[in-house]
Design an enzyme around this catalytic site. Structure first.
Site, mmCIF file in Angstrom:
data_model
loop_
_atom_site.group_PDB
_atom_site.id
_atom_site.type_symbol
_atom_site.label_atom_id
_atom_site.label_comp_id
_atom_site.label_asym_id
_atom_site.label_seq_id
_atom_site.Cartn_x
_atom_site.Cartn_y
_atom_site.Cartn_z
ATOM 1 C CB CYS A 110 -1.033 -0.050 1.180
ATOM 2 S SG CYS A 110 -2.256 1.191 0.913
ATOM 3 C CG HIS A 170 -3.828 -3.006 3.364
ATOM 4 N ND1 HIS A 170 -2.691 -2.567 4.410
ATOM 5 C CD2 HIS A 170 -4.286 -1.862 2.636
ATOM 6 C CE1 HIS A 170 -2.748 -1.291 4.054
ATOM 7 N NE2 HIS A 170 -3.482 -0.667 3.170
ATOM 8 C CD GLU A 214 -1.581 -5.626 5.899
ATOM 9 O OE1 GLU A 214 -2.173 -4.214 6.124
ATOM 10 O OE2 GLU A 214 -1.166 -6.020 4.613
#
Length: 247
Positions: free
Chosen positions: A118, A218, A220
């Site tokens: 990002c 993202h 994660e």
């Protein structure tokens, strides 16, 4: 030995027990995904008081690492790519910008594997001379990529066949986005390897590098281990090659 992966951090006021302190902070998902895929995470905060500035000893830090993760966060200072700051820009941290750009420059100089997530993708693009759209709704006319602050929404993206992004994520993954900025002019040597339906750039990479991949989404947040696993594999190869040179 397992590869040592540096992960950049935010700086924010944090509270625990009865303490409230300005701290280096990071969602645990970043370092846990590095760990579960076989790496040893090392958090690397930006330094506001180093005598030589935020980029102090960046090359020495990179020398100790086998891979680097540039994490999400606030907007990159538009002054870094020669533009005036628009009203929509927020969360600019010049210390973090300088620290991460110094680390990235040192990493690229030695072909260290890099995963940029990002904001990290935006740092990568700016470091290589690219620019950013400061507010995507002004460009696309929609809020597809961030429906509200701090909300991660699903976006379908298309990867370029044969690219590293396609190898890691497949041809048409659905990803979690929360960004209001994106690549405008592409930086030197970079290639666009994933786009959203509205044409917004969602992944970039350096095709001639050992491993330099930036994703605008993202992984994660969805506990997606695939990019971290790919980074750790590249870092393991980097570590082994460096060990052979030492011998």
């Amino acid at each position: 030995m397992i590869p040592l992966i540096g992960i950049t951090t935010y700086v924010a006021d944090a509270s625990w027990s009865s303490w409230v302190r300005t701290s280096a902070v990071l969602p645990s998902s970043y370092y846990e995904l590095v760990a579960v895929t076989g790496g040893r995470p090392l958090l690397v905060p930006p330094l506001s008081t180093a005598p030589g500035g935020p980029g102090t000893a960046a090359a020495e830090v990179i020398e100790a690492l086998d891979g680097l993760v540039l994490t999400g966060g606030g907007d990159v200072d538009p002054g870094a790519y020669g533009e005036e700051t628009e009203a929509s820009v927020g969360g600019v941290d010049p210390v973090r910008d300088a620290s991460e750009r110094a680390l990235l420059a040192a990493a690229l100089a030695v072909d260290l594997p890099v995963l940029a997530i990002c904001r990290g993708l935006q740092v990568l693009n700016v470091e290589l001379g690219g620019t950013l759209h400061q507010h995507l709704p002004d460009v696309t006319g929609s809020d597809l990529h961030r429906t509200a602050p701090l909300v991660f929404g699903e976006v379908g993206v298309t990867t370029t066949p044969g690219s590293r992004a396609a190898t890691v994520f497949g041809t048409g993954p659905t990803v979690l986005c929360a960004h209001h900025q994106a690549v405008d002019r592409l930086g030197r040597g970079l290639e666009v390897t994933a786009t959203a339906p509205d044409g917004v750039v969602e992944a970039i990479e350096l095709p001639n590098a050992r491993f330099v991949l930036g994703v605008q989404w993202h992984p994660e947040e969805g506990s997606d281990p695939r990019p971290f696993q790919a980074l750790v594999q590249a870092a393991t190869s980097y570590r082994d090659d460096r060990a052979h040179l030492v011998r």
